[in-house]
Design an enzyme around this catalytic site. Structure first.
Site, short mmCIF file in Angstrom:
data_model
loop_
_atom_site.label_atom_id
_atom_site.label_comp_id
_atom_site.label_asym_id
_atom_site.label_seq_id
_atom_site.Cartn_x
_atom_site.Cartn_y
_atom_site.Cartn_z
N TYR A 45 66.34 106.40 -12.99
CA TYR A 45 66.49 107.26 -11.81
C TYR A 45 65.20 108.04 -11.57
CZ TYR A 45 71.42 106.18 -12.53
OH TYR A 45 72.62 105.52 -12.70
N ASN A 48 75.53 103.40 -2.64
CA ASN A 48 75.08 102.09 -2.16
C ASN A 48 76.28 101.32 -1.60
OD1 ASN A 48 74.03 99.50 -1.86
ND2 ASN A 48 73.98 99.08 -4.05
N CYS A 70 72.07 98.20 -7.44
CA CYS A 70 72.18 99.53 -8.03
C CYS A 70 72.52 99.45 -9.53
CB CYS A 70 73.20 100.37 -7.29
SG CYS A 70 74.81 99.59 -7.07
N HIS A 71 73.06 98.33 -9.97
CA HIS A 71 73.40 98.16 -11.39
C HIS A 71 72.15 98.10 -12.26
CE1 HIS A 71 72.92 94.08 -9.76
NE2 HIS A 71 72.53 93.73 -10.99
N GLU A 80 72.13 89.16 -16.11
CA GLU A 80 70.69 89.20 -15.88
C GLU A 80 69.87 89.31 -17.17
OE1 GLU A 80 69.41 91.73 -12.72
OE2 GLU A 80 71.23 91.36 -11.56
#
Length: 147
Positions: A86, A109, A117-118, A144
């Site tokens: 952040y 979001n 956003c993850h 991912e």
């Protein structure tokens, strides 16, 4: 997942269990096979979860304040398998010390997964929060190869 559209643009994508999903006119929430944008969204999400897609190619519109849109634009720059904090996003926006404000915008979001956003994690470690649920965030990061 729940999706909302306006015309041929995706304007919302949420986990069905997500309590923060805004309510849209029910005419915007259709069957997944009812419109081209929903069919394409479903197809690309299936490819993503199968490990066959790293980028989304969908027409979407992000609706929010100017600040939220600037944060979401930074989220769009975070590549598959990468993460940012952040604080890093706040710094990139020229607002050092605004990590909390970034977190607030990230949490709003409207098009989750597609606008990743993850991929935003606390600087001190851990997962942080996720409006779609922490278990879903863990699963997305696993897809991912993050964490």
């Amino acid at each position: 997942m729940l999706a909302a559209r306006e015309g041929d643009a995706l304007v919302g994508l949420w986990f069905a269990s997500q309590p923060a999903a805004p309510s849209y006119d029910s005419s915007l929430l259709d069957d997944a096979n009812s419109t081209p944008i929903f069919r394409e969204t479903q197809s690309q999400l299936n490819e993503y979860f199968a490990g066959k897609r790293q980028e989304f190619n969908l027409r979407y519109e992000l609706r929010g304040t100017q600040w939220q849109k600037s944060v979401w634009a930074e989220l769009e720059k975070i590549g598959f398998g990468e993460s940012k904090s952040y604080g890093e996003i706040a710094q990139e926006l020229g607002r050092k010390g605004a990590a909390r404000a970034v977190g607030n915008a990230v949490g709003k979001n409207p098009v989750c997964i597609v606008v990743p956003c993850h991929r935003v994690l606390p600087a001190g470690g851990g997962l942080g929060g996720y409006n779609g649920g922490v278990e879903n965030k863990k699963a997305l990061l696993k897809v991912e190869g993050i964490k």
